[in-house]
Design a protein around this motif. Sequence first.
Motif, PDB file in Angstrom:
ATOM      1  N   GLU A 174      -4.831  11.888  -6.310  1.00 53.18           N
ATOM      2  CA  GLU A 174      -6.123  11.870  -5.639  1.00 53.18           C
ATOM      3  C   GLU A 174      -6.569  10.427  -5.430  1.00 53.18           C
ATOM      4  O   GLU A 174      -6.448   9.589  -6.304  1.00 53.18           O
ATOM      5  CB  GLU A 174      -7.155  12.618  -6.483  1.00 53.18           C
ATOM      6  N   GLY A 175      -7.128  10.164  -4.268  1.00 51.35           N
ATOM      7  CA  GLY A 175      -7.587   8.819  -3.961  1.00 51.35           C
ATOM      8  C   GLY A 175      -6.488   8.003  -3.311  1.00 51.35           C
ATOM      9  O   GLY A 175      -5.320   8.389  -3.255  1.00 51.35           O
ATOM     10  N   THR A 176      -6.874   6.833  -2.796  1.00 53.07           N
ATOM     11  CA  THR A 176      -5.938   5.961  -2.098  1.00 53.07           C
ATOM     12  C   THR A 176      -6.010   4.550  -2.677  1.00 53.07           C
ATOM     13  O   THR A 176      -7.004   4.146  -3.265  1.00 53.07           O
ATOM     14  CB  THR A 176      -6.270   5.894  -0.590  1.00 53.07           C
ATOM     15  N   VAL A 177      -4.923   3.827  -2.495  1.00 51.76           N
ATOM     16  CA  VAL A 177      -4.881   2.425  -2.912  1.00 51.76           C
ATOM     17  C   VAL A 177      -5.785   1.615  -2.000  1.00 51.76           C
ATOM     18  O   VAL A 177      -5.797   1.800  -0.782  1.00 51.76           O
ATOM     19  CB  VAL A 177      -3.435   1.896  -2.850  1.00 51.76           C
ATOM     20  N   GLU A 178      -6.551   0.719  -2.589  1.00 54.23           N
ATOM     21  CA  GLU A 178      -7.463  -0.125  -1.825  1.00 54.23           C
ATOM     22  C   GLU A 178      -7.205  -1.593  -2.139  1.00 54.23           C
ATOM     23  O   GLU A 178      -6.545  -1.928  -3.126  1.00 54.23           O
ATOM     24  CB  GLU A 178      -8.926   0.218  -2.157  1.00 54.23           C
TER      25      GLU A 178
ATOM     26  N   ALA B  73      -6.536 -10.521  -3.963  1.00 53.77           N
ATOM     27  CA  ALA B  73      -7.021  -9.153  -4.136  1.00 53.77           C
ATOM     28  C   ALA B  73      -5.985  -8.321  -4.898  1.00 53.77           C
ATOM     29  O   ALA B  73      -4.794  -8.610  -4.875  1.00 53.77           O
ATOM     30  CB  ALA B  73      -7.306  -8.524  -2.783  1.00 53.77           C
ATOM     31  N   LEU B  74      -6.476  -7.290  -5.582  1.00 51.27           N
ATOM     32  CA  LEU B  74      -5.602  -6.347  -6.269  1.00 51.27           C
ATOM     33  C   LEU B  74      -5.437  -5.095  -5.416  1.00 51.27           C
ATOM     34  O   LEU B  74      -6.410  -4.598  -4.850  1.00 51.27           O
ATOM     35  CB  LEU B  74      -6.181  -5.967  -7.635  1.00 51.27           C
ATOM     36  N   LEU B  75      -4.226  -4.599  -5.334  1.00 47.46           N
ATOM     37  CA  LEU B  75      -3.946  -3.390  -4.568  1.00 47.46           C
ATOM     38  C   LEU B  75      -3.815  -2.225  -5.550  1.00 47.46           C
ATOM     39  O   LEU B  75      -2.781  -2.046  -6.198  1.00 47.46           O
ATOM     40  CB  LEU B  75      -2.660  -3.556  -3.757  1.00 47.46           C
ATOM     41  N   MET B  76      -4.871  -1.423  -5.680  1.00 50.18           N
ATOM     42  CA  MET B  76      -4.870  -0.298  -6.601  1.00 50.18           C
ATOM     43  C   MET B  76      -6.026   0.633  -6.266  1.00 50.18           C
ATOM     44  O   MET B  76      -6.854   0.310  -5.404  1.00 50.18           O
ATOM     45  CB  MET B  76      -4.970  -0.790  -8.052  1.00 50.18           C
TER      46      MET B  76
ATOM     47  N   PHE C 135       0.830  -1.204   0.000  1.00 56.73           N
ATOM     48  CA  PHE C 135       0.000   0.000   0.000  1.00 56.73           C
ATOM     49  C   PHE C 135       0.869   1.259   0.000  1.00 56.73           C
ATOM     50  O   PHE C 135       0.674   2.174  -0.802  1.00 56.73           O
ATOM     51  CB  PHE C 135      -0.906   0.024   1.234  1.00 56.73           C
ATOM     52  N   ALA C 136       1.823   1.296   0.920  1.00 53.31           N
ATOM     53  CA  ALA C 136       2.653   2.495   1.068  1.00 53.31           C
ATOM     54  C   ALA C 136       3.458   2.783  -0.200  1.00 53.31           C
ATOM     55  O   ALA C 136       3.520   3.928  -0.665  1.00 53.31           O
ATOM     56  CB  ALA C 136       3.597   2.323   2.263  1.00 53.31           C
ATOM     57  N   VAL C 137       4.063   1.751  -0.765  1.00 57.58           N
ATOM     58  CA  VAL C 137       4.897   1.960  -1.952  1.00 57.58           C
ATOM     59  C   VAL C 137       4.055   2.372  -3.141  1.00 57.58           C
ATOM     60  O   VAL C 137       4.402   3.303  -3.883  1.00 57.58           O
ATOM     61  CB  VAL C 137       5.699   0.682  -2.263  1.00 57.58           C
ATOM     62  N   ARG C 138       2.928   1.700  -3.345  1.00 58.98           N
ATOM     63  CA  ARG C 138       2.092   2.039  -4.502  1.00 58.98           C
ATOM     64  C   ARG C 138       1.491   3.434  -4.354  1.00 58.98           C
ATOM     65  O   ARG C 138       1.389   4.194  -5.320  1.00 58.98           O
ATOM     66  CB  ARG C 138       0.984   1.002  -4.665  1.00 58.98           C
ATOM     67  N   GLN C 139       1.092   3.776  -3.139  1.00 58.54           N
ATOM     68  CA  GLN C 139       0.515   5.101  -2.935  1.00 58.54           C
ATOM     69  C   GLN C 139       1.547   6.192  -3.214  1.00 58.54           C
ATOM     70  O   GLN C 139       1.250   7.197  -3.858  1.00 58.54           O
ATOM     71  CB  GLN C 139      -0.010   5.215  -1.501  1.00 58.54           C
ATOM     72  N   GLU C 140       2.768   5.984  -2.749  1.00 53.60           N
ATOM     73  CA  GLU C 140       3.821   6.957  -3.001  1.00 53.60           C
ATOM     74  C   GLU C 140       4.140   7.043  -4.487  1.00 53.60           C
ATOM     75  O   GLU C 140       4.379   8.127  -5.034  1.00 53.60           O
ATOM     76  CB  GLU C 140       5.077   6.573  -2.210  1.00 53.60           C
ATOM     77  N   ARG C 141       4.122   5.895  -5.152  1.00 48.04           N
ATOM     78  CA  ARG C 141       4.378   5.885  -6.589  1.00 48.04           C
ATOM     79  C   ARG C 141       3.315   6.680  -7.340  1.00 48.04           C
ATOM     80  O   ARG C 141       3.605   7.450  -8.259  1.00 48.04           O
ATOM     81  CB  ARG C 141       4.415   4.435  -7.080  1.00 48.04           C
ATOM     82  N   LEU C 142       2.055   6.496  -6.945  1.00 52.19           N
ATOM     83  CA  LEU C 142       0.969   7.214  -7.607  1.00 52.19           C
ATOM     84  C   LEU C 142       1.033   8.710  -7.311  1.00 52.19           C
ATOM     85  O   LEU C 142       0.752   9.540  -8.178  1.00 52.19           O
ATOM     86  CB  LEU C 142      -0.380   6.635  -7.163  1.00 52.19           C
ATOM     87  N   HIS C 143       1.382   9.066  -6.089  1.00 52.46           N
ATOM     88  CA  HIS C 143       1.509  10.489  -5.751  1.00 52.46           C
ATOM     89  C   HIS C 143       2.602  11.141  -6.598  1.00 52.46           C
ATOM     90  O   HIS C 143       2.416  12.254  -7.119  1.00 52.46           O
ATOM     91  CB  HIS C 143       1.838  10.648  -4.268  1.00 52.46           C
ATOM     92  N   THR C 144       3.723  10.458  -6.739  1.00 51.11           N
ATOM     93  CA  THR C 144       4.825  11.018  -7.529  1.00 51.11           C
ATOM     94  C   THR C 144       4.415  11.198  -8.990  1.00 51.11           C
ATOM     95  O   THR C 144       4.632  12.250  -9.596  1.00 51.11           O
ATOM     96  CB  THR C 144       6.049  10.100  -7.441  1.00 51.11           C
ATOM     97  N   ALA C 145       3.823  10.157  -9.567  1.00 53.29           N
ATOM     98  CA  ALA C 145       3.379  10.244 -10.965  1.00 53.29           C
ATOM     99  C   ALA C 145       2.295  11.300 -11.122  1.00 53.29           C
ATOM    100  O   ALA C 145       2.249  12.027 -12.125  1.00 53.29           O
ATOM    101  CB  ALA C 145       2.867   8.882 -11.428  1.00 53.29           C
ATOM    102  N   GLY C 146       1.404  11.395 -10.144  1.00 60.37           N
ATOM    103  CA  GLY C 146       0.331  12.385 -10.218  1.00 60.37           C
ATOM    104  C   GLY C 146       0.852  13.803 -10.176  1.00 60.37           C
ATOM    105  O   GLY C 146       0.402  14.673 -10.941  1.00 60.37           O
ATOM    106  N   ARG C 147       1.800  14.060  -9.285  1.00 65.92           N
ATOM    107  CA  ARG C 147       2.363  15.405  -9.213  1.00 65.92           C
ATOM    108  C   ARG C 147       3.083  15.769 -10.507  1.00 65.92           C
ATOM    109  O   ARG C 147       2.985  16.901 -10.992  1.00 65.92           O
ATOM    110  CB  ARG C 147       3.332  15.490  -8.024  1.00 65.92           C
ATOM    111  N   LEU C 148       3.793  14.801 -11.074  1.00 61.45           N
ATOM    112  CA  LEU C 148       4.497  15.062 -12.324  1.00 61.45           C
ATOM    113  C   LEU C 148       3.510  15.359 -13.453  1.00 61.45           C
ATOM    114  O   LEU C 148       3.681  16.319 -14.211  1.00 61.45           O
ATOM    115  CB  LEU C 148       5.368  13.856 -12.682  1.00 61.45           C
TER     116      LEU C 148
END
Length: 515
Positions: free
Chosen positions: A359-363, A399-402, A284-297
Motif C-alpha cells: 500500500e502506498g507509493t515511493v515518494e 532527497a530520500l526515495l521511500m 522509484f520503479a525498483v523500490r516500488q516493486e521491491r515493496l510490493h513483493t515484500a508486502g505480498r509476502l
Amino acid sequence: MKPEDKTKAGAAGTIQKLTRLLAAPTIEPAQRAARIQTVERDIVLPLRVLIIGILAAYFFFSGWLITPGAINHFEKKATHAATNQAGTHQTNTVQIADTNHPHVASSKGNTYQSNADQPQEWSLRHADTIKTWFLVYTALNIIVGIILVWAPPLSLKKIQTMVFSIGLLDALLMGTLTLLSTGFDSNLYWVFLALILHNALAIPVALPQLLLNFFVSAAFMAGGLFDQKIIVPLDKSMFGADADPRLENPAERLIVLVAWALCCYGIQVLFEKQKRAEAEATEFAVRQERLHTAGRLAAEIAHQIKNPLSIITNSAFSLQKAVHDGETAVDEQVQIIRDEVEHADRIITELMGYAQLAEGTVERLEVGDEVDNAILEIFPPAAKYRVEIIKDYAPGLPALLMQKRHLSSVLVNLLQNAREAMHGVGKIEVSVRYGEKDSVIISIADNGPGIAPDKIDKIFEAHFSTREKGTGLGLAIVKHNTEIYGGAVHVQSELGKGTRFTLEFPARILMRLSK
C-alpha cells in the motif's frame, strides 16, 4: 487586491519559478568528485601538458620573447660587425635583423638605437617578468598534476577548490597572452569560450562557477583594454600608419562571453536535472516493486497464520461450552488458550499494519521537512512540553526515495520514545547530515535515563519493551522500515546520560551499486 499589487505578486511568482528552474540540483559528492577527478586527470591534464609545452617553446626557444639582455647582446654583435666593415666607431643607428629571432627585429622594420637602455616594445621590456610568471604557472600545474595522478580520490570540496584555483591561473595566463597578441582581435578569444565550458562542467555549484567564468571574461577584457592603452599607442609611435589596426568590437565579444557563461550554466543545470530525473525514475520503479513483493509476502504469511488461530478460537469456545458442568480446571485452561489466541491475533493484526508494504507509493522526500513534521506531531505547541529541541540540518541534502509513512513511522517512534523516556522534560538533539557513500544520516539524542547494557541488544526485538504498557513493536518497526530501504539503525546509550539513535539511509541504492 490592487492591480499594482497583483502585478508585483505575479512578477515575484515568475522570478521564484525561474529561480527554482535554474537552481542547480543536489549532487552526490563522492560520485561528482570521482567524475571530475577522472576527467581532469585523463582529459584536461594531457591538454595542459601540450599547451604548456607549446608556450614554453615560444617563450624560450622561438625568439617570440627575446629579453632585453639578449637584445643588447645582438646589438653589440651587430655594432661590432658594422664597425669592422666601415673601419670606424661612429655608427649611430643599428638595424637588427637576426633571421633566427624574427621578433628581435619587427616585421615592419622596427629599429632600436644602440645607445637605448631598453627596447621600445612593451612585451620585450617585460619579457623577464612574463617568463617568470609563466614558470610559476607551470610549477603550480605540475603540483596539480601530481595530486591528480598519485593522490587518493579527493572530496568534492577539495577537487572543486583545486579546479577553481587553477581556473583563475588559466584566466590570468590567457589574459596576458591576449595582451601580447593583438588584444580584442586575438584568436585566443575562442580559447576563453573553451575555458568557460570547462568550468561549467567541472564546477556544478552556481556561485563559484559563475564567479570564475565572469573572471575569465574579465581577464579577456583586461587583456584587450591593456592592449588598447599600452600596445596600440606604442605601435603607432613606432610604425605610424603601418601599425596594425584593431577591428573587433570589444562590447560584442564581452556580451558573447557573458551570454555563453550563462548558457553553459543553464545547460549544465538542465543536464543534471534530466540525469537526476532518469535515475530517480528507475529507483522509484525498483523500490516500488521491491515493496510490493515484500508486502505480498508479509500479507500472505499473516493471512496463513490468522486462519489456524481462528480455528483454535472456535474450538476453545466449543470445548468451554461442553465442560460447563463445573470442572474449573478445564475452564481455566481453556480461558488461557482463548486469551493467548486473542493476544496473538492482536499482535498479528498490528504486524499486518506495518507489513502491508504494497500500500502506498515511493515518494521523493526532503529529509529536513519530514523531521520537522515528526517533531510537530510528537511535540505540538499546544501541549507545551518542557522539552528543548536542538536542530542541526546540513544544507543541500539529497532527497530520500521511500514511502512517506515509513519514514514518518520511524521518526515518530524514536521521538515518542525520547519524550516518554524523559517524561516530557529534557533536551533532544536532532541532526541530519551527509554520510559515506552518498548516504543521509539522521541522529536523535535525548538526555533521559538511558538504557541498561543488558537490555540494549534486545530493544529491536519484537514484543520486547522496557515500559510497562509498551507493545514492543515501536523499535522493531524502526529497524524494519529502515532496513527495507537498505539502511541501518544504531543505538548508543549510557545510564544516566541519555540515548542516541542513528539512522543511515542510502540516498541512491542503484547509483551506488552501479559504480
